[in-house]
Design an enzyme around this catalytic site. Structure first.
Site, PDB file in Angstrom:
ATOM      1  N   HIS A   1       0.817  -1.211   0.000  1.00  0.00           N
ATOM      2  CA  HIS A   1       0.000   0.000   0.000  1.00  0.00           C
ATOM      3  C   HIS A   1       0.853   1.263   0.000  1.00  0.00           C
ATOM      4  CE1 HIS A   1      -3.826  -2.132   1.656  1.00  0.00           C
ATOM      5  NE2 HIS A   1      -3.452  -2.572   0.460  1.00  0.00           N
TER       6      HIS A   1
ATOM      7  N   GLU B   1       0.652   4.039   1.750  1.00  0.00           N
ATOM      8  CA  GLU B   1       1.071   4.511   3.070  1.00  0.00           C
ATOM      9  C   GLU B   1       2.274   3.716   3.559  1.00  0.00           C
ATOM     10  OE1 GLU B   1      -3.519   4.035   3.543  1.00  0.00           O
ATOM     11  OE2 GLU B   1      -1.971   3.292   2.180  1.00  0.00           O
TER      12      GLU B   1
ATOM     13  N   CYS C   1      -6.391   1.051   5.331  1.00  0.00           N
ATOM     14  CA  CYS C   1      -6.822  -0.252   5.844  1.00  0.00           C
ATOM     15  C   CYS C   1      -6.303  -0.411   7.283  1.00  0.00           C
ATOM     16  CB  CYS C   1      -6.300  -1.375   4.950  1.00  0.00           C
ATOM     17  SG  CYS C   1      -4.523  -1.703   5.104  1.00  0.00           S
TER      18      CYS C   1
ATOM     19  N   CYS D   1      -2.439  -0.601   7.515  1.00  0.00           N
ATOM     20  CA  CYS D   1      -1.797   0.707   7.308  1.00  0.00           C
ATOM     21  C   CYS D   1      -2.042   1.629   8.497  1.00  0.00           C
ATOM     22  CB  CYS D   1      -2.266   1.342   6.001  1.00  0.00           C
ATOM     23  SG  CYS D   1      -1.541   0.548   4.546  1.00  0.00           S
TER      24      CYS D   1
END
Length: 162
Positions: A79, A81, A117, A120
């Protein structure tokens, strides 16, 4: 001439970073900023050296009909992040702000209402980032106080993001 707000300035950059995404479902871009200095950037894509979904022309989660927000272990991507956090020194993340934008790869439109999510969120908390700013439209955004993620522990309630 009106000057762009600082928030939208950094969100514009995060949106540009999303253009590097290799995901066929959602293109995320994230930047970490501290003291008005960009600390790092990240976008969602396969780990270095592995083939990206855009290279393969297929998304396994899409093929399997996995809804958004579920079964991340099936996804090839890291991801945005997480990639931004990996690229930053911890002392530069303490008290920093993470700016994030999500773009629909099919038509280039912004995807409003997105969020980090659970994994993250945990990384953002551990990195010491204090705020997350998420773009919803070219002008509208949400400012999230990371302390709320600590107080309202979604891993206990079953709420999921992304």
């Amino acid at each position: 001439m009106d000057r762009v707000s600082k928030y939208n300035y950094y969100l514009d950059i995060a949106e540009t970073v999303a253009e590097r995404s290799t995901c066929l479902r959602r293109m995320y871009g994230a930047i970490i900023v501290k003291d008005d200095v960009i600390v790092s950037t990240g976008y969602n894509g396969a780990p270095r050296g592995r083939k990206n979904c855009s290279d393969l022309g297929t998304c396994i989660r899409e093929t399997m009909g996995i809804p958004s927000g579920e079964r991340y272990e099936m996804c090839r991507s890291v991801h945005a992040e997480a990639n931004a956090i990996i690229a930053a020194a911890r002392d530069r993340m303490l008290g920093a702000t993470l700016y994030m934008a999500c773009v629909n790869p099919k038509d280039g439109s912004l995807m409003a209402g997105t969020s980090s999510c659970m994994m993250c969120k945990r990384m953002i908390i551990n990195a010491g980032i204090s705020k997350v700013v998420v773009r919803d439209t070219k002008e509208d955004f949400r400012i999230i106080d990371v302390a709320e993620w600590i107080e309202n522990d979604d891993s206990l309630s079953g709420k999921f993001g992304y």
